[in-house]
Design a protein around this motif. Structure first.
Motif, PDB file in Angstrom:
ATOM      1  N   VAL A 218       0.850  -1.192   0.000  1.00  0.00           N
ATOM      2  CA  VAL A 218       0.000   0.000   0.000  1.00  0.00           C
ATOM      3  C   VAL A 218       0.885   1.242   0.000  1.00  0.00           C
ATOM      4  CG1 VAL A 218      -1.928  -1.097   1.205  1.00  0.00           C
ATOM      5  CG2 VAL A 218      -0.098  -0.017   2.531  1.00  0.00           C
ATOM      6  N   PRO A 219       0.339   2.356  -0.481  1.00  0.00           N
ATOM      7  CA  PRO A 219       1.098   3.612  -0.388  1.00  0.00           C
ATOM      8  C   PRO A 219       1.131   4.107   1.052  1.00  0.00           C
ATOM      9  CG  PRO A 219      -1.080   4.031  -1.290  1.00  0.00           C
ATOM     10  CD  PRO A 219      -0.949   2.534  -1.177  1.00  0.00           C
ATOM     11  N   VAL A 220       2.213   4.734   1.432  1.00  0.00           N
ATOM     12  CA  VAL A 220       2.306   5.383   2.740  1.00  0.00           C
ATOM     13  C   VAL A 220       2.677   6.835   2.497  1.00  0.00           C
ATOM     14  CG1 VAL A 220       4.696   4.586   2.993  1.00  0.00           C
ATOM     15  CG2 VAL A 220       3.436   5.372   4.993  1.00  0.00           C
ATOM     16  N   ILE A 221       1.993   7.735   3.190  1.00  0.00           N
ATOM     17  CA  ILE A 221       2.268   9.165   2.998  1.00  0.00           C
ATOM     18  C   ILE A 221       2.417   9.859   4.352  1.00  0.00           C
ATOM     19  CG2 ILE A 221       1.155   9.339   0.734  1.00  0.00           C
ATOM     20  CD1 ILE A 221      -1.335  10.483   2.165  1.00  0.00           C
ATOM     21  N   TRP A 222       3.279  10.900   4.347  1.00  0.00           N
ATOM     22  CA  TRP A 222       3.416  11.802   5.485  1.00  0.00           C
ATOM     23  C   TRP A 222       2.785  13.124   5.051  1.00  0.00           C
ATOM     24  CZ3 TRP A 222       6.810   8.103   4.137  1.00  0.00           C
ATOM     25  CH2 TRP A 222       7.358   7.279   5.128  1.00  0.00           C
ATOM     26  N   VAL A 223       1.815  13.621   5.813  1.00  0.00           N
ATOM     27  CA  VAL A 223       1.029  14.789   5.414  1.00  0.00           C
ATOM     28  C   VAL A 223       1.118  15.874   6.469  1.00  0.00           C
ATOM     29  CG1 VAL A 223      -1.275  15.579   4.723  1.00  0.00           C
ATOM     30  CG2 VAL A 223      -0.551  13.249   4.181  1.00  0.00           C
ATOM     31  N   LYS A 224       1.223  17.126   5.991  1.00  0.00           N
ATOM     32  CA  LYS A 224       1.313  18.275   6.892  1.00  0.00           C
ATOM     33  C   LYS A 224      -0.073  18.893   7.101  1.00  0.00           C
ATOM     34  CE  LYS A 224       4.236  20.146   4.058  1.00  0.00           C
ATOM     35  NZ  LYS A 224       5.179  21.085   3.401  1.00  0.00           N
ATOM     36  N   PHE A 225      -0.415  19.109   8.377  1.00  0.00           N
ATOM     37  CA  PHE A 225      -1.627  19.833   8.748  1.00  0.00           C
ATOM     38  C   PHE A 225      -1.189  21.180   9.329  1.00  0.00           C
ATOM     39  CE2 PHE A 225      -3.395  15.738   8.189  1.00  0.00           C
ATOM     40  CZ  PHE A 225      -4.786  15.815   8.183  1.00  0.00           C
TER      41      PHE A 225
END
Length: 992
Positions: A218-225
């Motif tokens: 699966v894709p893994v992402i790091w996201v900024k809030f």
């Protein structure tokens, strides 16, 4: 009489075994004939009538219903064989052990197959009227019930095959509805929109028991809030990018240490081959323990920690897609939650309450409303049309050759995050995730309105369902014992029982809901609710599940003065595990096959996976409606693997089908394999392993065949009392008394491996290698008298010895036939009909385990014979060497001299002829502490030295023993005196 005694052929005077019982079983051809014989006899009905006549106590194994879907396989065959052995052994132990087979006929396994049949004709399920579709499901189930029933019967399974229980019978469907309404009336039925496992491919909710876990990339992402009013961002990590549009919060743990970090430098595009998303100068808020791993994932070369951060003081965050469309411009609160850890990720958890259980719980526990949860994914696993940019995109492909593969949602969300500038990093990882065990496609978590049975709402007795179930588990006996802990841990930690399914083929959730969302079981006065429930049950008993779907609501509500306009009819169907969980009600209680004292079945027996399936659903349903478990005992079996311990798989090519074994060897061999291994663990099978079971069968058959031959012409008139028997026969009776207790105890706790081990060892060692070997001479050659009074006492010794041997063999045969009948029903039936026992009943299966007198057991005698066998083993070893070296041809050519240091071993032979026990023509025992050297010894038996001297005299032409001719009867000088007596007795009864 012959004129020349020296020329006489004595073969006619020998009592050689004679039997019609063939050496080979011919199982593949003969087994169907035995089944037909039992059917013609109406054996099952005879067993019930016999038990009733005896006043036998009921003993009930409740058959867990297999799905009426596809041919049986080796696992289902093993399951039914174990059940059959259990039922047969308890019937023969004196109980009334009924066996009612059954089938689970509703649910997705069948509905899925019927959908495939319609798809092959170019129709989707939506193209087919619901009534027509359900009729096709019913016809499909009927077909497979008939096929599987024949396949199970071919395994030799005895039961009520002409009247099995089926969950799709109208009366069964009415009973299931009755159980559901009974439970609903306790107040345990609740409705909620919790996130549940949802199959986009099958368009329905799934329970834990309906999923299996597989690895997938699966894709893994790091996201900024972004933190509002700040230049810093909170970073989350997720393997479900498609849930970002549904984000409503970010969770943190107050126990975790957080810091503000500044990116200093990043790796170059030349180094990486692509430009990293991270930029120098960015300020990121991270869990301190995970900062390095996040920076590594973002390809940050250097960074520095600026200060401590308390997430509770940060205020609100912005959605990472807030600038793309006002749809995402809502505030994102920070919520404290214990589910957040710093083992992996960033120390923060992206929270989409519609798509995760922890997300939902932290949302509600922080004071937010469940009604405020964003529902942006539809039943097909696609974004709803109102979602900007992503509307209509699928999460998982639900049709075509790529069914079950990732859809467009993840890539498009990742692309949008990159465009927004809030994607910090991305990658690929492998996770172990839930898949539907029917379609094999991944499932998603999705909050939808569903019906649940509450685990923690107090019931009529003031206790919760969870408390009642845990108490019932404590009161249940488990085999193996570890099953208790497994089921207990599952019940302790399980969520509310999700019982609604959005499908066609099933028992409907027969609830009317008013405009405030209350079910009629809670909203109406009890008397009125009971009347409505009775009307619903009566309609379904008459017309099946169609009666609910086809009958207008007004027909149910109008007679009670209720307006159909004020109530909505629920059209969801029940979880199929609820169906099977209620089988105790209509398969047992309504048929009267239940323990009248406890209202329980004695045993539920299925595979170990049913701790989360049938064992648990039955437990919860019965505890919800009756406050107790439906069973007293739970027995679990393992699964079948190949010789290397690998799971059976058609793709690997290591499967073996029951039909294959039946055609090549016979089902009896499969039954022996099942009983000989520890079926509570995974059982290995291969051609070589099966050949081992074939060899076991051959040895047991030959043992039985030998006794049938040796007992030719046997009647009870020939029997003599134990006290008149030689010591060897009394030792065999002692062994029978030991085995009687051991075999019955093993059957009682379902330990068939021990039963087989005991009986195989007894047949191969005690009987074949010892008793039969020793008594062969006596059976063949001892005198057989018609009138014992005609002979003096000395002569009678021989006749008594032979009679004793046959008396004992009759006792052994009766016990072996009955003890082995549950495992080997075909062969023991065949042997029974060839035996002296055939006059007792029309089938061996109508017999009980015979009573074995306690006084047959004689420990002192057993100790004495243990000493004799200790010496005999050394003598046998010495004779084997002599034969191997060709110094003798047969043991009767020897007359060993045995030096024994231990006087107790010598005294053990008092009253016994050692030559008979050694099967030699002579033998001398010498008590001496010093051997003369050169003799044969065994390292584990010090103090016993054997000198295998050659026998002297002439060879008897009848028994082949060597004897002193000076002692011969003058009338028969070429045979021993014993043989002469036998010939005279034979002549006396065969003279013209």
């Amino acid at each position: 009489m012959t004129d020349s005694l020296t020329d006489r052929d004595y073969r006619d005077t020998l009592f050689l075994p004679a039997t019609e019982f063939p050496m080979r079983g011919g199982l593949p051809k003969r087994e169907p004939d035995w089944i037909k014989r039992w059917d013609d006899l109406k054996l099952y009905e005879r067993l019930r009538a016999d038990a009733k006549e005896r006043g036998a106590k009921p003993w009930i194994l409740h058959d867990g219903p297999p799905y009426a879907n596809g041919h049986i396989h080796l696992g289902t065959a093993m399951n039914k064989i174990v059940k059959d052995i259990i039922v047969r052994s308890h019937q023969m132990a004196g109980f009334d052990a009924a066996y009612l087979p059954g089938w689970d006929c509703h649910g997705l396994p069948i509905e899925w197959k019927v959908e495939e049949e319609f798809r092959s004709k170019g129709k989707t399920k939506d193209d087919v009227p619901p009534g027509e579709f359900r009729a096709a499901c019913r016809a499909y189930a009927e077909k497979w019930v008939e096929i599987q029933g024949k396949e199970f019967r071919n395994l030799g399974i005895e039961g009520e095959w002409d009247n099995p229980y089926l969950t799709m019978k109208f009366e069964s469907e009415a009973s299931i509805v009755g159980e559901f309404l009974r439970m609903a009336m306790t107040g345990s039925l609740v409705r909620g929109a919790k996130p549940i496992m949802w199959s986009p491919v099958e368009r329905t909710a799934l329970a834990e028991a309906e999923v299996e876990y597989h690895d997938r990339k699966v894709p893994v992402i790091w996201v900024k809030f972004p933190v509002e009013g700040s230049d810093a961002c909170v970073v989350i990590w997720t393997t479900t990018p498609w849930t970002i549009p549904a984000n409503q919060a970010v969770s943190y743990n107050p126990e975790i240490s957080y810091g503000l970090y500044e990116v200093e430098t990043v790796m170059s595009e030349e180094e990486l081959g692509f430009a990293p998303y991270a930029k120098p100068g960015e300020k990121l808020i991270l869990g301190d323990a995970l900062a390095q791993s996040v920076m590594d994932g973002a390809k940050v070369s250097s960074f520095k920690r600026l200060e401590d951060v308390d997430p509770a003081a940060l205020g609100k965050l912005s959605h990472p897609l807030h600038e793309m469309d006002p749809f995402f411009a809502h505030d994102i609160p920070l919520l404290a939650g214990e589910h957040v850890t710093d083992d992996a990720g960033t120390g923060f958890v992206h929270t989409a309450p519609a798509h995760g259980e922890d997300d939902f719980n932290v949302w509600v526990e922080s004071g937010h409303k469940a009604s405020d949860i964003r529902q942006i994914v539809d039943a097909d696993g696609c974004y709803t049309p109102d979602v900007p940019r992503f509307g209509g995109m699928d999460i998982i492909r639900t049709s075509g050759k790529k069914r079950g593969e990732p859809g467009k949602a993840n890539p498009e969300v990742i692309k949008a995050l990159a465009e927004s500038g809030n994607l910090l990093a991305r990658g690929i990882t492998t996770i172990r995730d839930a898949h539907s065990w029917r379609s094999k496609a991944p499932v998603i978590r999705r909050a939808t309105p569903q019906w649940f049975i509450s685990m923690d709402k107090p019931g009529p007795n003031g206790k919760t369902l969870r408390e009642n179930a845990l108490k019932a588990i404590d009161e249940t006996e488990f085999f193996p014992a570890a099953g208790r802990n497994r089921l207990q841990s599952m019940v302790e930690g399980r969520p509310d029982w999700l019982i609604s399914r959005q499908r066609n083929w099933g028992v409907p959730i027969t609830i009317f809901v008013n405009k405030t969302g209350q079910p009629h079981t809670a909203a109406l006065p009890k008397e009125q609710a009971d009347a409505l429930n009775d009307a619903i049950k009566a309609a379904i008993a008459k017309g099946g599940v169609e009666a609910w779907f086809d009958t207008p609501a007004a027909d149910f509500l109008g007679p009670l003065g209720l307006s159909a306009n004020e109530w909505d009819k629920v059209t969801d169907v029940l979880d199929v595990w609820f169906d099977s969980g209620t089988t105790h009600a209509f398969a047992l209680r309504e048929r009267g096959i239940i323990d009248p004292e406890t209202g329980q079945a004695n045993l539920y027996m299925e595979g170990s996976d049913q701790h989360r399936g049938w064992f648990q659903s039955s437990l919860l349903e019965c505890c919800a409606t009756r406050g107790m478990a439906p069973y007293k005992q739970v027995l679990t079996h393992g699964f079948i693997v190949d010789a290397d311990g690998k799971k059976m798989s058609k793709s690997i090519g290591n499967t073996i089908e029951p039909e294959q074994i039946q055609k090549q060897y016979g089902i009896e061999i499969l039954r022996i394999w099942t009983a000989s291994g520890d079926y509570t663990e995974d059982l290995r099978i291969s051609d070589e392993i099966i050949k081992g079971s074939v060899e076991t069968y051959r040895k047991l058959r030959n043992t039985v065949r030998y006794m049938l031959g040796a007992l030719d012409g046997w009647t009870e008139d020939e029997a003599i009392a134990p006290e008149k028997m030689p010591g060897l026969e009394r030792w065999v009776l002692h062994r029978l008394a030991e085995l009687d207790a051991q075999v019955k105890a093993a059957y009682n706790v379902y330990d068939f491996k021990r039963v087989m081990s005991l009986l195989i060892n007894f047949a191969g060692v005690d009987l074949s290698a010892v008793y039969f070997d020793i008594r062969k001479d006596s059976l063949y050659c001892d005198p057989r008298f018609s009138t014992m009074d005609a002979w003096d006492d000395a002569t009678a010794v021989y006749g008594n010895r032979r009679r004793a041997a046959r008396t004992v063999m009759a006792a052994v045969l009766e016990r072996l036939l009955t003890w082995l009948a549950p495992v080997m029903p075909f062969t023991m039936e065949e042997a029974f009909l060839e035996s002296h026992l055939s006059g007792k009943a029309e089938s061996v299966h109508l017999l009980l385990f015979p009573f074995t007198p306690v006084n047959w057991r004689d420990e002192e005698l057993a100790e004495r014979w243990a000493k004799i066998f200790t010496v005999r083993r050394v003598v046998t070893g010495a004779l084997e060497v002599e034969r191997r070296e060709k110094r003798i041809g047969a043991s009767l050519e020897a007359a060993p001299v045995v030096h024994i240091a231990d006087e107790a071993l010598v005294k053990a032979f008092d009253g016994e002829d050692p030559a008979d026990l050694f099967i030699t023509s002579g033998a001398e025992l010498v008590h001496t502490l010093e051997g003369k050297g050169g003799g044969f010894t065994l390292d584990d038996t010090p103090g016993v030295v054997v000198y295998p001297e050659k026998a002297e005299g002439i060879k008897c032409r009848r028994s082949w023993k060597y004897f002193d001719p000076d002692l011969a009867d003058p009338e028969f000088p070429d045979i021993t005196p014993r043989d002469a007596l036998a010939v005279k007795a034979w002549d006396a009864t065969h003279s013209e």
